[in-house]
Design a protein around this motif. Structure first.
Motif, PDB file in Angstrom:
ATOM      1  N   ALA A 197       0.815  -1.226   0.000  1.00 59.37           N
ATOM      2  CA  ALA A 197       0.000   0.000   0.000  1.00 59.37           C
ATOM      3  C   ALA A 197       0.844   1.270   0.000  1.00 59.37           C
ATOM      4  O   ALA A 197       0.383   2.326   0.440  1.00 59.37           O
ATOM      5  N   MET A 217      -7.298   0.204   0.948  1.00 61.00           N
ATOM      6  CA  MET A 217      -6.651   0.482   2.227  1.00 61.00           C
ATOM      7  C   MET A 217      -7.348   1.674   2.872  1.00 61.00           C
ATOM      8  O   MET A 217      -7.135   2.824   2.477  1.00 61.00           O
ATOM      9  N   HIS A 243      -4.767  -0.624  -3.877  1.00 57.57           N
ATOM     10  CA  HIS A 243      -3.401  -1.085  -4.098  1.00 57.57           C
ATOM     11  C   HIS A 243      -3.412  -2.517  -4.611  1.00 57.57           C
ATOM     12  O   HIS A 243      -4.396  -3.252  -4.472  1.00 57.57           O
TER      13      HIS A 243
END
Length: 256
Positions: A100, A184, A191
């Motif tokens: 991420a 996220m 991501h």
């Protein structure tokens, strides 16, 4: 065509150039379709968020180069159908990796797609939709479903001429199974992930719209296929869609 160039501040040097050429196969009024060619070239500096971020759980400081995007497309259009090809080339693509955090791909990324769009009206009946097939030359950096499609089946029923119309419709969305980007929440970004596949599931909605002069009333029954207990209705890994439900609404233009 048109162009835009940024001359100052953080994004100085970024630009967008785009153009289109449309060639009728015949004359404007009498032809056997048209060929349409589009080109788009742009340069985009990395966002501040991609360059620097500091929090309790995520921290980074990067010095990324601007990314360059080249999009070329060509299509054939005739009456109710459009067939096309599209090529996208990205240099120094910026994305969020499996941890991420932002990453820049130093090479060139290519995405090739073929698509079709159609809209057929037969008296009161309408069939409209699109289908697209796309591939990338580096699926370690960019994940895409091989096939995506949408289909609408509708029927226009005139209740009172010039006053009211009833429009029932069925809408189906579908894409093939693939490793979709994960979300996220701490960063509010998507991501890469290589653990969970989603897709290969029909998203089915039933809509009913009633037009009364300037007022539109609609009722929708969404995600009907979930009633089959085939619990694969995800559009993002780990975040399932809502179960089937009824929605309704009203839109009324208050002017003459």
């Amino acid at each position: 065509g048109k162009g835009e160039l940024i001359l100052s501040d953080y994004q100085a040097g970024d630009f967008i150039l785009s153009g289109q050429w449309k060639q009728f196969l015949g004359t404007y009024t009498k032809n056997i379709g048209a060929l349409v060619f589009d080109v788009n070239l742009s340069r985009k500096s990395p966002d501040w968020f991609e360059e620097y971020y500091y929090s309790n759980n995520f921290r980074w400081q990067n010095d990324f180069s601007p990314a360059t995007y080249m999009r070329l497309s060509g299509s054939y259009q005739i009456r109710w159908i459009t067939l096309g090809l599209k090529q996208t080339t990205i240099d120094h693509y910026i994305y969020f990796g499996e941890n991420a955090k932002p990453v820049q791909y130093t090479g060139t990324l290519n995405v090739t797609s073929a698509y079709a769009k159609f809209d057929v009206k037969l008296r009161h009946f309408e069939i409209a939709g699109m289908a697209s097939m796309q591939v990338t030359d580096n699926d370690n950096v960019l994940h895409l479903p091989l096939v995506y499609g949408k289909l609408k089946l509708g029927w226009n029923i005139r209740l009172v001429k010039g006053v009211s119309i009833l429009q029932p419709a069925v809408v189906i969305n579908y894409f093939t199974e693939y490793y979709a980007d994960a979300y996220m929440p701490a960063l509010r970004v998507f991501h890469l992930q290589n653990d969970v596949k989603i897709g290969n599931y029909p998203f089915l909605d039933i809509n009913l719209t009633i037009k009364l002069k300037r007022a539109n009333l609609y009722v929708a029954y969404t995600n009907v296929y979930s009633l089959s207990n085939d619990n694969r209705y995800f559009t993002t890994p780990h975040y399932p869609m809502r179960d089937s439900k009824i929605m309704f609404g009203l839109r009324w233009r208050l002017y003459k």
